[in-house]
Design a protein around this motif. Structure first.
Motif, short mmCIF file in Angstrom:
data_model
loop_
_atom_site.label_atom_id
_atom_site.label_comp_id
_atom_site.label_asym_id
_atom_site.label_seq_id
_atom_site.Cartn_x
_atom_site.Cartn_y
_atom_site.Cartn_z
N VAL A 24 7.96 -4.83 17.62
CA VAL A 24 9.13 -5.71 17.67
C VAL A 24 10.17 -5.09 18.61
CG1 VAL A 24 11.05 -6.68 16.33
CG2 VAL A 24 8.74 -6.69 15.38
N PHE B 99 9.23 -5.81 22.12
CA PHE B 99 9.53 -7.21 22.45
C PHE B 99 11.03 -7.37 22.75
CE2 PHE B 99 10.50 -11.53 20.53
CZ PHE B 99 10.08 -12.26 21.63
N ILE B 100 11.85 -6.76 21.92
CA ILE B 100 13.30 -6.81 22.12
C ILE B 100 13.68 -6.12 23.45
CG2 ILE B 100 15.55 -6.09 21.19
CD1 ILE B 100 14.11 -8.34 19.58
N GLU B 101 13.06 -4.98 23.70
CA GLU B 101 13.36 -4.24 24.93
C GLU B 101 13.02 -5.09 26.16
OE1 GLU B 101 14.79 -1.36 24.72
OE2 GLU B 101 14.85 -0.79 26.82
N LEU C 89 13.11 -8.35 26.33
CA LEU C 89 14.14 -9.39 26.46
C LEU C 89 15.43 -8.82 27.06
CD1 LEU C 89 13.67 -11.25 23.03
CD2 LEU C 89 12.87 -12.00 25.27
#
Lengths: 84, 307
Positions: free
Chosen positions: B98, B101-103, B105
């Motif tokens: 997760v 994924f955030i990184e 974005l």
């Protein structure tokens, strides 16, 4: 800040196909994580100084004396030793 | 265990042969995999990450709805990762994926990403296969094929067309970026894409790597070209290497070259280390391995004993 427990709870709700879980709720959580990450980039990291504490500068006269001693050749060892 | 020469060679089978012909023999010709082998953490976690990015891009580039895109991306990640529990000590846990994924974005914001999907299609999935010139299957005598399955995005960068591949890694040292400019897999993709869609002029590959660490994630982007001369050199080598495989098939000589080039233990012991370290490898095969053959184009799996 989303805690590990909240993240895992969200994971379980997605896997369980929780009908009450909306796209908006998921998007809000993801947005929160994105914002947290951006905020963390903006905070300067506290760096531990690895520099040794500055050495006390001795009296200039003492320095001159030390230098004089260091530059004095060792009279006990001939400079040509080892070459012949 | 009846050795079978494959009808389709892939970048993986070529890599096995180049690493060690004995490894190629055990893996590709005999189809041996360790019994009870668990899902590979890197494939599992990397697959979940790729699915998250695919869902995000697909939604965003078709609707421009950011919230819907990130919501679908997260959901795809969760569903793909599932309840999987990684082996102890592995970095690619659910929480870290997760974070990856955030990184992504954060590092490559959808609204301002400098890579734009070609014709607004975020990803392409297709299989390709082409004949390897002057090379024929030793049993059926049919032309041998080189093929693969692509699941990559075509992107426009400065008016040039690239395919985009997202990779995850748990080690991204200073040399990580240097493995892509000459990556055979990507040159093969370039040939496959160009054969299938001659109207496209593929300039090369762009790799976005995500380094997954315990406390943070780091992203890197590498732009690599696939000029004509490099592609021609790859094609020439493909023919020569395939002929060498066929010679070895006819002479049934599969040298253990890993002993010379260090492939027996590269980061970890080779899957077939036990067999090569034994004078009587047959004694270990039934106990420790099973036979599984996978069609690289259809992904159909055939296990020994299947009807």
């Amino acid at each position: 800040m989303l805690t590990a427990e909240q993240l895992n709870d969200l994971r379980q709700r997605v896997l369980a196909k929780d009908e009450n879980l909306t796209r908006e709720e998921i998007a809000k959580a993801v947005r929160q994580m994105v914002t947290d990450r951006i905020d963390s980039l903006n905070v300067p990291k506290a760096k531990e100084s690895k520099k040794k504490p500055a050495k006390q500068i001795p009296n200039l006269d003492d320095l001159l004396v030390e230098k004089t001693i260091e530059s004095t050749p060792n009279r006990e060892t001939p400079p040509t030793e080892g070459f012949f | 265990m009846e050795p079978q020469f494959p009808t389709v060679l892939t970048s993986s089978t070529r890599a096995y042969h180049a690493a060690c012909p004995k490894k190629f023999f055990y893996s590709t010709l005999c189809g041996l995999i360790p019994r009870g082998a668990q899902a590979n953490i890197h494939l599992h976690a990397g697959g979940a990450y790729a699915k998250a990015l695919e869902a995000t891009r697909k939604e965003f580039y078709s609707t421009k709805d950011y919230d819907a895109a990130i919501s679908l991306g997260f959901t795809a990640l969760v569903k793909s990762y599932g309840e999987y529990i990684p082996p102890p000590g592995e970095k690619k846990t659910f929480e870290r994926m997760v974070a990856a994924f955030i990184e992504y974005l954060v590092r490559f914001p959808l609204e301002t990403d400098h890579l734009k999907p070609y014709e607004n299609k975020p990803r392409v999935e297709f299989s390709f296969a082409f004949e390897i010139p002057d090379c024929f299957h030793p049993v059926t005598k049919d032309p041998l094929l080189y093929g693969g399955t692509l699941d990559v995005g075509l992107v426009d960068w400065n008016g040039l067309l690239f395919f985009l591949d997202d990779k995850t890694t748990s080690r991204m040292g200073p040399i990580w970026r240097h493995q892509w400019p000459l990556r055979s897999q990507f040159t093969g993709y370039t040939v496959g894409l160009t054969n299938a869609m001659p109207e496209l002029d593929i300039a090369g590959a762009i790799v976005r790597g995500m380094n997954i660490l315990v406390n943070e994630c780091q992203a890197q982007e590498v732009i690599t070209m696939r000029p004509k001369w490099l592609v021609e050199r790859w094609k020439e080598r493909l023919v020569i290497e395939t002929k060498r495989m066929l010679e070895q098939w006819h002479s049934n000589y599969w040298p253990n070259l890993g002993e010379e080039n260090g492939e027996c233990v590269r980061f970890r012991p080779c899957t077939y280390h036990t067999l090569c370290a034994s004078q009587y490898p047959e004694a270990y095969i039934d106990a420790e391995f099973e036979v599984l053959r996978k069609n690289p184009l259809t992904h159909e799996v055939e296990r020994d004993g299947d009807e």
